[in-house]
Scaffold this motif. Structure first.
Motif, PDB file in Angstrom:
ATOM      1  N   PRO A  85      78.815  27.069  93.832  1.00 44.51           N
ATOM      2  CA  PRO A  85      79.772  26.883  94.452  1.00 44.51           C
ATOM      3  C   PRO A  85      81.008  27.755  94.131  1.00 44.51           C
ATOM      4  O   PRO A  85      81.327  27.952  92.659  1.00 44.51           O
ATOM      5  N   LYS A  86      81.830  28.371  95.258  1.00 45.11           N
ATOM      6  CA  LYS A  86      82.986  29.060  94.741  1.00 45.11           C
ATOM      7  C   LYS A  86      84.064  28.256  94.283  1.00 45.11           C
ATOM      8  O   LYS A  86      84.508  26.942  94.476  1.00 45.11           O
ATOM      9  N   LYS A  87      84.714  28.946  93.083  1.00 42.33           N
ATOM     10  CA  LYS A  87      86.012  28.202  92.721  1.00 42.33           C
ATOM     11  C   LYS A  87      87.135  28.261  93.471  1.00 42.33           C
ATOM     12  O   LYS A  87      87.337  29.300  94.485  1.00 42.33           O
ATOM     13  N   LYS A  88      87.993  27.338  93.497  1.00 40.79           N
ATOM     14  CA  LYS A  88      89.124  27.090  94.491  1.00 40.79           C
ATOM     15  C   LYS A  88      90.123  28.083  94.151  1.00 40.79           C
ATOM     16  O   LYS A  88      90.444  28.201  92.978  1.00 40.79           O
ATOM     17  N   LYS A  89      90.769  28.419  95.015  1.00 41.02           N
ATOM     18  CA  LYS A  89      91.819  29.514  94.820  1.00 41.02           C
ATOM     19  C   LYS A  89      93.047  28.871  94.352  1.00 41.02           C
ATOM     20  O   LYS A  89      93.338  27.901  94.965  1.00 41.02           O
ATOM     21  N   ASN A  90      93.518  29.601  93.266  1.00 39.81           N
ATOM     22  CA  ASN A  90      94.791  29.092  92.865  1.00 39.81           C
ATOM     23  C   ASN A  90      95.933  29.391  93.726  1.00 39.81           C
ATOM     24  O   ASN A  90      96.168  30.472  94.093  1.00 39.81           O
ATOM     25  N   GLU A  91      96.815  28.489  94.270  1.00 33.93           N
ATOM     26  CA  GLU A  91      97.686  29.015  95.126  1.00 33.93           C
ATOM     27  C   GLU A  91      98.770  29.247  94.550  1.00 33.93           C
ATOM     28  O   GLU A  91      99.638  29.990  95.365  1.00 33.93           O
ATOM     29  N   LEU A  92      99.116  29.396  93.342  1.00 37.58           N
ATOM     30  CA  LEU A  92     100.300  30.065  92.765  1.00 37.58           C
ATOM     31  C   LEU A  92     100.104  31.639  92.604  1.00 37.58           C
ATOM     32  O   LEU A  92     100.942  32.144  92.369  1.00 37.58           O
ATOM     33  N   GLU A  93      98.908  31.990  92.589  1.00 41.12           N
ATOM     34  CA  GLU A  93      98.792  33.388  92.631  1.00 41.12           C
ATOM     35  C   GLU A  93      98.849  34.101  94.046  1.00 41.12           C
ATOM     36  O   GLU A  93      98.699  33.611  94.974  1.00 41.12           O
ATOM     37  N   LEU A  94      99.510  35.177  93.929  1.00 39.66           N
ATOM     38  CA  LEU A  94      99.885  36.144  95.361  1.00 39.66           C
ATOM     39  C   LEU A  94      98.731  37.081  95.303  1.00 39.66           C
ATOM     40  O   LEU A  94      98.245  37.608  94.296  1.00 39.66           O
ATOM     41  N   ASN A  95      98.551  37.328  96.669  1.00 41.77           N
ATOM     42  CA  ASN A  95      97.363  38.345  96.890  1.00 41.77           C
ATOM     43  C   ASN A  95      98.079  39.748  97.013  1.00 41.77           C
ATOM     44  O   ASN A  95      99.569  39.690  97.445  1.00 41.77           O
ATOM     45  N   PRO A  96      97.534  40.757  97.161  1.00 41.02           N
ATOM     46  CA  PRO A  96      98.119  42.133  97.128  1.00 41.02           C
ATOM     47  C   PRO A  96      98.974  42.432  98.522  1.00 41.02           C
ATOM     48  O   PRO A  96     100.383  42.840  98.358  1.00 41.02           O
ATOM     49  N   LYS A  97      98.671  41.698  99.487  1.00 44.20           N
ATOM     50  CA  LYS A  97      99.727  41.826 100.667  1.00 44.20           C
ATOM     51  C   LYS A  97     100.758  40.963 100.561  1.00 44.20           C
ATOM     52  O   LYS A  97     102.149  41.500 100.925  1.00 44.20           O
ATOM     53  N   GLN A  98     100.851  39.880 100.036  1.00 46.64           N
ATOM     54  CA  GLN A  98     102.213  39.134  99.647  1.00 46.64           C
ATOM     55  C   GLN A  98     102.984  39.640  98.585  1.00 46.64           C
ATOM     56  O   GLN A  98     104.258  39.718  98.875  1.00 46.64           O
ATOM     57  N   ILE A  99     102.461  40.220  97.944  1.00 44.01           N
ATOM     58  CA  ILE A  99     103.149  41.196  96.808  1.00 44.01           C
ATOM     59  C   ILE A  99     103.980  42.046  97.369  1.00 44.01           C
ATOM     60  O   ILE A  99     105.112  42.439  96.996  1.00 44.01           O
ATOM     61  N   SER A 100     103.419  43.188  98.013  1.00 46.54           N
ATOM     62  CA  SER A 100     103.872  43.979  98.835  1.00 46.54           C
ATOM     63  C   SER A 100     104.878  43.645  99.732  1.00 46.54           C
ATOM     64  O   SER A 100     106.088  44.253 100.064  1.00 46.54           O
ATOM     65  N   SER A 101     104.773  42.538 100.451  1.00 46.31           N
ATOM     66  CA  SER A 101     105.667  41.993 101.522  1.00 46.31           C
ATOM     67  C   SER A 101     107.085  41.585 100.713  1.00 46.31           C
ATOM     68  O   SER A 101     108.073  41.763 100.997  1.00 46.31           O
ATOM     69  N   LEU A 102     106.832  40.949  99.369  1.00 50.46           N
ATOM     70  CA  LEU A 102     107.930  40.647  98.613  1.00 50.46           C
ATOM     71  C   LEU A 102     108.698  41.660  98.035  1.00 50.46           C
ATOM     72  O   LEU A 102     109.996  41.755  97.848  1.00 50.46           O
ATOM     73  N   LEU A 103     107.979  42.926  97.671  1.00 51.97           N
ATOM     74  CA  LEU A 103     108.693  43.969  97.147  1.00 51.97           C
ATOM     75  C   LEU A 103     109.633  44.673  98.262  1.00 51.97           C
ATOM     76  O   LEU A 103     110.604  45.254  98.376  1.00 51.97           O
ATOM     77  N   ARG A 104     108.911  44.930  99.372  1.00 54.75           N
ATOM     78  CA  ARG A 104     109.792  45.490 100.521  1.00 54.75           C
ATOM     79  C   ARG A 104     111.110  44.536 100.950  1.00 54.75           C
ATOM     80  O   ARG A 104     111.945  45.018 101.364  1.00 54.75           O
ATOM     81  N   GLY A 105     110.778  43.315 100.904  1.00 54.51           N
ATOM     82  CA  GLY A 105     112.058  42.443 101.136  1.00 54.51           C
ATOM     83  C   GLY A 105     113.085  42.258  99.922  1.00 54.51           C
ATOM     84  O   GLY A 105     114.268  42.390 100.336  1.00 54.51           O
ATOM     85  N   ALA A 106     112.734  42.785  98.833  1.00 52.75           N
ATOM     86  CA  ALA A 106     113.508  42.931  97.660  1.00 52.75           C
ATOM     87  C   ALA A 106     114.450  44.203  97.805  1.00 52.75           C
ATOM     88  O   ALA A 106     115.591  44.276  97.614  1.00 52.75           O
ATOM     89  N   MET A 107     113.415  45.154  98.271  1.00 46.17           N
ATOM     90  CA  MET A 107     114.293  46.712  98.383  1.00 46.17           C
ATOM     91  C   MET A 107     115.043  46.738  99.515  1.00 46.17           C
ATOM     92  O   MET A 107     116.183  47.247  99.830  1.00 46.17           O
ATOM     93  N   LYS A 108     114.934  45.662 100.534  1.00 49.47           N
ATOM     94  CA  LYS A 108     115.762  45.637 101.651  1.00 49.47           C
ATOM     95  C   LYS A 108     117.096  44.406 101.606  1.00 49.47           C
ATOM     96  O   LYS A 108     117.921  44.162 102.246  1.00 49.47           O
ATOM     97  N   GLY A 109     116.949  43.694 100.251  1.00 45.46           N
ATOM     98  CA  GLY A 109     117.969  42.775  99.990  1.00 45.46           C
ATOM     99  C   GLY A 109     117.924  41.579 100.485  1.00 45.46           C
ATOM    100  O   GLY A 109     118.887  41.084 100.858  1.00 45.46           O
ATOM    101  N   ARG A 110     116.579  41.219 100.699  1.00 43.86           N
ATOM    102  CA  ARG A 110     116.327  39.874 101.458  1.00 43.86           C
ATOM    103  C   ARG A 110     116.105  38.854 100.533  1.00 43.86           C
ATOM    104  O   ARG A 110     115.593  37.597 101.111  1.00 43.86           O
ATOM    105  N   LEU A 111     116.077  38.962  99.118  1.00 46.11           N
ATOM    106  CA  LEU A 111     115.714  37.924  98.317  1.00 46.11           C
ATOM    107  C   LEU A 111     116.885  36.806  98.025  1.00 46.11           C
ATOM    108  O   LEU A 111     117.891  36.954  98.044  1.00 46.11           O
TER     109      LEU A 111
END
Length: 111
Positions: A85-111
């Motif tokens: 059986p596959k292990k359940k995904k840890n919800e606290l981990e971010l996938n690469p798409k979420q990380i890049s989205s956060l970085l784009r938002g930080a560059m534009k000052g949206r944090l």
């Protein structure tokens, strides 16, 4: 005086019995800890793919139907690495798409 001695003997027996019970339960707990420790793969036939591979035992629940009655069975069966059986995904981990989205938002000052 004899009554005091009888009470003393009674409490002494009770305390000894409790002491033995605590000792037995302590030993049982250490056995459980060692039993649930690291699992070692065993060479056996996989339950799903029926191939002879290194397997670990996993708990599965199956339902069966026969003549209008439904039965549920809980079993520990050997499963290979591919069928496990596959292990359940840890919800606290971010996938690469979420990380890049956060970085784009930080560059534009949206944090």
């Amino acid at each position: 005086m004899a009554e005091d001695q009888d009470l003393h003997d009674r409490f002494l027996r009770k305390n000894q019995a409790l002491s033995r019970a605590y000792e037995i339960s302590r030993k049982d707990k250490t056995k459980e800890k060692t039993a649930t420790g690291e699992r070692v793969p065993v060479l056996a036939a996989c339950y799903r793919c029926k191939k002879e591979k290194l397997t670990l035992k996993f708990h599965i629940t199956e339902t069966g139907r026969s003549e209008g009655a439904v039965s549920v069975s809980n079993e520990y069966v050997p499963l290979c690495e591919d069928c496990q059986p596959k292990k359940k995904k840890n919800e606290l981990e971010l996938n690469p798409k979420q990380i890049s989205s956060l970085l784009r938002g930080a560059m534009k000052g949206r944090l």
